[in-house]
Design an enzyme around this catalytic site. Sequence first.
Site, PDB file in Angstrom:
ATOM      1  N   TYR A 156       0.046  10.050  -1.747  1.00 20.62           N
ATOM      2  CA  TYR A 156      -0.116   9.067  -0.665  1.00 20.62           C
ATOM      3  C   TYR A 156      -1.365   9.378   0.158  1.00 20.62           C
ATOM      4  O   TYR A 156      -2.192   8.491   0.414  1.00 20.62           O
ATOM      5  CB  TYR A 156       1.134   9.067   0.216  1.00 20.62           C
ATOM      6  CG  TYR A 156       1.042   8.214   1.467  1.00 20.62           C
ATOM      7  CD1 TYR A 156       1.240   6.835   1.421  1.00 20.62           C
ATOM      8  CD2 TYR A 156       0.772   8.787   2.722  1.00 20.62           C
ATOM      9  CE1 TYR A 156       1.170   6.058   2.571  1.00 20.62           C
ATOM     10  CE2 TYR A 156       0.701   8.023   3.872  1.00 20.62           C
ATOM     11  CZ  TYR A 156       0.902   6.653   3.793  1.00 20.62           C
ATOM     12  OH  TYR A 156       0.821   5.888   4.939  1.00 20.62           O
TER      13      TYR A 156
HETATM   14  N1  LIG Z   1       4.330   3.451  10.430  1.00 16.34           N
HETATM   15  C1  LIG Z   1       3.499   4.478  10.508  1.00 16.34           C
HETATM   16  O1  LIG Z   1       3.727   5.446  11.237  1.00 16.34           O
HETATM   17  C2  LIG Z   1       2.226   4.470   9.696  1.00 16.34           C
HETATM   18  C3  LIG Z   1       1.362   5.562   9.837  1.00 16.34           C
HETATM   19  C4  LIG Z   1       0.175   5.578   9.126  1.00 16.34           C
HETATM   20  C5  LIG Z   1      -0.141   4.526   8.286  1.00 16.34           C
HETATM   21  N2  LIG Z   1       0.718   3.476   8.163  1.00 16.34           N
HETATM   22  C6  LIG Z   1       0.306   2.405   7.263  1.00 16.34           C
HETATM   23  O2  LIG Z   1       0.580   1.151   7.855  1.00 16.34           O
HETATM   24  C7  LIG Z   1       0.888   0.193   6.840  1.00 16.34           C
HETATM   25  C8  LIG Z   1       2.217  -0.454   7.129  1.00 16.34           C
HETATM   26  O3  LIG Z   1       3.191   0.576   7.150  1.00 16.34           O
HETATM   27  P1  LIG Z   1       4.640   0.359   7.769  1.00 16.34           P
HETATM   28  O4  LIG Z   1       4.982   1.624   8.457  1.00 16.34           O
HETATM   29  O5  LIG Z   1       4.727  -0.933   8.490  1.00 16.34           O
HETATM   30  O6  LIG Z   1       5.515   0.303   6.417  1.00 16.34           O
HETATM   31  P2  LIG Z   1       6.875  -0.491   6.116  1.00 16.34           P
HETATM   32  O7  LIG Z   1       7.500   0.245   4.966  1.00 16.34           O
HETATM   33  O8  LIG Z   1       7.686  -0.654   7.351  1.00 16.34           O
HETATM   34  O9  LIG Z   1       6.352  -1.896   5.618  1.00 16.34           O
HETATM   35  C9  LIG Z   1       5.582  -1.992   4.450  1.00 16.34           C
HETATM   36  C10 LIG Z   1       5.780  -3.360   3.837  1.00 16.34           C
HETATM   37  O10 LIG Z   1       5.066  -3.373   2.589  1.00 16.34           O
HETATM   38  C11 LIG Z   1       5.903  -3.897   1.585  1.00 16.34           C
HETATM   39  N3  LIG Z   1       5.553  -3.345   0.280  1.00 16.34           N
HETATM   40  C12 LIG Z   1       5.596  -2.051  -0.109  1.00 16.34           C
HETATM   41  N4  LIG Z   1       5.245  -1.943  -1.389  1.00 16.34           N
HETATM   42  C13 LIG Z   1       4.982  -3.197  -1.831  1.00 16.34           C
HETATM   43  C14 LIG Z   1       4.598  -3.744  -3.085  1.00 16.34           C
HETATM   44  N5  LIG Z   1       4.445  -2.986  -4.164  1.00 16.34           N
HETATM   45  N6  LIG Z   1       4.419  -5.083  -3.184  1.00 16.34           N
HETATM   46  C15 LIG Z   1       4.597  -5.870  -2.096  1.00 16.34           C
HETATM   47  N7  LIG Z   1       4.982  -5.425  -0.892  1.00 16.34           N
HETATM   48  C16 LIG Z   1       5.170  -4.095  -0.758  1.00 16.34           C
HETATM   49  C17 LIG Z   1       7.315  -3.480   2.001  1.00 16.34           C
HETATM   50  O11 LIG Z   1       8.315  -4.303   1.405  1.00 16.34           O
HETATM   51  C18 LIG Z   1       7.253  -3.639   3.521  1.00 16.34           C
HETATM   52  O12 LIG Z   1       7.595  -4.954   3.933  1.00 16.34           O
HETATM   53  C19 LIG Z   1       0.863   0.975   5.511  1.00 16.34           C
HETATM   54  O13 LIG Z   1      -0.397   0.817   4.934  1.00 16.34           O
HETATM   55  C20 LIG Z   1       1.076   2.410   5.954  1.00 16.34           C
HETATM   56  O14 LIG Z   1       0.551   3.329   5.030  1.00 16.34           O
HETATM   57  C21 LIG Z   1       1.893   3.440   8.845  1.00 16.34           C
END
Ligand SMILES: NC(=O)c1ccc[n+]([C@@H]2O[C@H](COP(=O)([O-])OP(=O)(O)OC[C@H]3O[C@@H](n4cnc5c(N)ncnc54)[C@H](O)[C@@H]3O)[C@@H](O)[C@H]2O)c1
Length: 249
Positions: A156
């Site tokens: 990741y």
């Molecule tokens: N939440 C955090 O603390 C955090 C920290 C750093 C980075 N991020 C980044 O922010 C972004 C959003 O993260 P989040 O925390 O909202 O995640 P989340 O898991 O809450 O939401 C991610 C969404 O992406 C969708 N998804 C995942 N794989 C998929 C696929 N193969 N095809 C289609 N849809 C898919 C999921 O169904 C979900 O709706 C990501 O890029 C994550 O890496 C989040």
Amino acid sequence: MNQFATYPSLKNEAVVVTGGASGIGASIVEHFAAQGARVGFVDLDDKAGSELAAKTGARFMACDLRDIGALRKALAAFEKDQGPPLALVNNAARDDRHAIEDVTPEYWDERMATNLRHQFFAAQAVIPTMRKRKRGAIINVGSISWRLALGGMPAYVTAKSAVEGLTRGLARDLGPDGIRVNCLVPGWIMTERQIKLWLTPEGEAELMTKQCLKEKLYPPDVARMVLWLAADDSRMVTAQSFIVDGGWA
Ligand SMILES: NC(=O)c1ccc[n+]([C@@H]2O[C@H](COP(=O)([O-])OP(=O)(O)OC[C@H]3O[C@@H](n4cnc5c(N)ncnc54)[C@H](O)[C@@H]3O)[C@@H](O)[C@H]2O)c1
């Protein structure tokens, strides 16, 4: 009390968000919809996607982004219907934990397909019409994790560091066509998934000692930065990373 901006340049514009059904992506969908943009989002979560579409009026396209053919079809159908997108937000990812010794070549490839590959191909799909308009903003969502040298998920963090390289490479190639490409780097954002899987009282206490701002961040804190990066207000900003982490890193 906080007061937030309205961006005239986003009104009536088409925008596309990946992974828009839940978490940060859902907040990005809601924020664009509230600006009067015509929003389309792809996600593999049918239930959450349909519910958010009903709530916001955004168009939900069910699609697993690991399938680039399906992603291309979804984006082409959206564009045919709604016109060329002003902005693409490459948001989808999954931060599944994995031990070094358990990673197979297949799992490694799957992690890249989930966390990196679709960002390039979604951009490739929207670039031709952005080029014609000489206008567009691509916002790639990265992660603070690799900058903090966090462990437990080497594939990741590799993918997420590459998102910043992808951003700078695309920005150079697309700048002459008026297309801006930036990376948004979230810190620890309290989505439902993060709260359910990873947030503990000890983790929260540690975060509060490390962040300059002593408050937890929530998806709207990220979504508002995405709006700015998509809007004309950031018109001369490209090839950059923007960290939204309350001053953690
Ligand atoms: N939440 C955090 O603390 C955090 C920290 C750093 C980075 N991020 C980044 O922010 C972004 C959003 O993260 P989040 O925390 O909202 O995640 P989340 O898991 O809450 O939401 C991610 C969404 O992406 C969708 N998804 C995942 N794989 C998929 C696929 N193969 N095809 C289609 N849809 C898919 C999921 O169904 C979900 O709706 C990501 O890029 C994550 O890496 C989040």
